[in-house]
Design a protein around this motif. Sequence first.
Motif, PDB file in Angstrom:
ATOM      1  N   GLY A 161     -36.889  19.946  17.648  1.00  0.00           N
ATOM      2  CA  GLY A 161     -36.226  20.326  16.264  1.00  0.00           C
ATOM      3  C   GLY A 161     -34.340  20.340  16.909  1.00  0.00           C
ATOM      4  O   GLY A 161     -33.612  19.503  16.042  1.00  0.00           O
ATOM      5  N   HIS A 162     -34.420  20.905  18.340  1.00  0.00           N
ATOM      6  CA  HIS A 162     -32.954  20.420  18.937  1.00  0.00           C
ATOM      7  C   HIS A 162     -32.847  19.339  19.334  1.00  0.00           C
ATOM      8  O   HIS A 162     -31.650  19.118  19.926  1.00  0.00           O
ATOM      9  CB  HIS A 162     -33.047  21.880  19.599  1.00  0.00           C
ATOM     10  N   THR A 163     -33.452  18.119  19.077  1.00  0.00           N
ATOM     11  CA  THR A 163     -32.961  16.702  19.748  1.00  0.00           C
ATOM     12  C   THR A 163     -32.288  16.526  18.769  1.00  0.00           C
ATOM     13  O   THR A 163     -31.794  16.681  18.057  1.00  0.00           O
ATOM     14  CB  THR A 163     -34.286  15.968  19.542  1.00  0.00           C
ATOM     15  N   TYR A 173     -23.612  21.959  12.647  1.00  0.00           N
ATOM     16  CA  TYR A 173     -24.694  23.509  12.041  1.00  0.00           C
ATOM     17  C   TYR A 173     -26.041  23.456  12.722  1.00  0.00           C
ATOM     18  O   TYR A 173     -26.409  24.853  11.354  1.00  0.00           O
ATOM     19  CB  TYR A 173     -25.080  22.636  10.636  1.00  0.00           C
ATOM     20  N   CYS A 174     -26.153  23.139  13.119  1.00  0.00           N
ATOM     21  CA  CYS A 174     -27.676  23.638  13.837  1.00  0.00           C
ATOM     22  C   CYS A 174     -27.108  24.709  14.376  1.00  0.00           C
ATOM     23  O   CYS A 174     -26.356  26.019  14.885  1.00  0.00           O
ATOM     24  CB  CYS A 174     -28.072  23.064  15.218  1.00  0.00           C
ATOM     25  N   GLY A 175     -28.495  26.120  13.792  1.00  0.00           N
ATOM     26  CA  GLY A 175     -28.230  27.320  14.176  1.00  0.00           C
ATOM     27  C   GLY A 175     -28.270  27.993  15.160  1.00  0.00           C
ATOM     28  O   GLY A 175     -27.733  29.181  15.904  1.00  0.00           O
ATOM     29  N   CYS A 176     -28.629  26.990  16.390  1.00  0.00           N
ATOM     30  CA  CYS A 176     -27.971  27.915  17.987  1.00  0.00           C
ATOM     31  C   CYS A 176     -27.528  27.031  18.514  1.00  0.00           C
ATOM     32  O   CYS A 176     -26.911  28.132  19.654  1.00  0.00           O
ATOM     33  CB  CYS A 176     -30.096  26.300  18.185  1.00  0.00           C
ATOM     34  N   GLY A 177     -26.426  26.663  17.766  1.00  0.00           N
ATOM     35  CA  GLY A 177     -24.909  26.207  18.625  1.00  0.00           C
ATOM     36  C   GLY A 177     -24.838  25.440  18.298  1.00  0.00           C
ATOM     37  O   GLY A 177     -23.754  24.543  19.391  1.00  0.00           O
ATOM     38  N   GLY A 180     -24.816  18.872  17.618  1.00  0.00           N
ATOM     39  CA  GLY A 180     -25.629  16.804  17.026  1.00  0.00           C
ATOM     40  C   GLY A 180     -26.607  17.226  16.805  1.00  0.00           C
ATOM     41  O   GLY A 180     -27.985  15.947  16.896  1.00  0.00           O
ATOM     42  N   HIS A 181     -27.809  18.153  16.223  1.00  0.00           N
ATOM     43  CA  HIS A 181     -29.037  17.898  16.737  1.00  0.00           C
ATOM     44  C   HIS A 181     -29.618  18.469  15.605  1.00  0.00           C
ATOM     45  O   HIS A 181     -28.869  18.142  14.623  1.00  0.00           O
ATOM     46  CB  HIS A 181     -29.446  19.839  17.372  1.00  0.00           C
ATOM     47  N   LEU A 182     -30.833  17.766  15.445  1.00  0.00           N
ATOM     48  CA  LEU A 182     -31.417  17.277  14.041  1.00  0.00           C
ATOM     49  C   LEU A 182     -32.026  18.352  13.191  1.00  0.00           C
ATOM     50  O   LEU A 182     -31.652  18.067  12.327  1.00  0.00           O
ATOM     51  CB  LEU A 182     -33.119  17.368  15.098  1.00  0.00           C
TER      52      LEU A 182
HETATM   53 ZN   LIG Z   1     -30.330  23.608  17.607  1.00  0.00          ZN
END
Ligand SMILES: [Zn+2]
Length: 298
Positions: A161-163, A173-177, A180-182
């Motif tokens: 999911g973080h590809t 915008y990814c919650g992990c910070g 460019g993540h999926l």
């Molecule tokens: Zn992520």
Amino acid sequence: MAKSVGVTLSEQVFTGFVVDHALVGALRRFPEDEDEYSALVEMPTEALVETICTQVVAVAQGNKVLDAVGVAVPGLVKNGVIEEAPNLPQLKGARLRDMITGKLKEQGIAAPVTILNDADGVAAGLAARHGKLDSMIRVWTLGMGIGFGRYPFSPGVWEGGHTVVTLDEKEAYCGCGGRGHLEGVMGHRSMRLRFLDMEPEEVFEAAKKGESRCVEFKKLYHKALAAATASSIHMAGPGKFFLTGPYVSFVDLPMLKDYTQQMVKMSPLQGYSLEIVDENPDTRVIGSAVTAEQAAGL
Ligand SMILES: [Zn+2]
């Protein structure tokens, strides 16, 4: 005839007795009431372990020896330890396999316990349901977050999911910070951050009506999923990809196939297929049990 128990942990705990890859008896759910979904998040790890074991005992139909118990958790799992669980933060660092094994023993049940990532459980459940236990399958689960599962289990991190699917510096915008993540494109939170005034359902509805900002996003959404799929194909080879989860209705399969085809051009890699399937707690519980059986060498 393998007798196992499968458990999945998310907003609710689902537990079922699985004999030869099929459910026997009804699934148990805890908490039963939708209003109490937050109960698990607030529960200390010890109490959560106790709850899981009570459910296992309740479905085991009096069996004191089980071939396997599989517990699927939304998070990063390594050797029975929860390394990261954003939605159940109290579990971070918990040696869940040892805790559940010990607590079951106290309650008179002997069984090898396996802790697995929930998306891997979905993949195993779908493999069992579709008669593909002898091939490799991968699954994208489209929900609040984007899960990536694979079957058969293979040691690794697999945070698909973080590809990274875009080099655009504004895509953060990814919650992990991570940039460019999926999930930063397709996750629920990231869609809400991108369209502050619209729910994801409204975005896709407006795209149908031709509203340009939404049409552009729909393309980005599909390109992102195609890119992550193509990267997985380039790393691990072709094969079956299932798409499932509460937001799978947003997927326009012909559009996804078209983008994926543009990204995978080497002919030995073109034997992949993409299929939308529904899944339910039954599938997940069976998948947890099947994964645990395989980990136990059955
Ligand atoms: Zn992520």
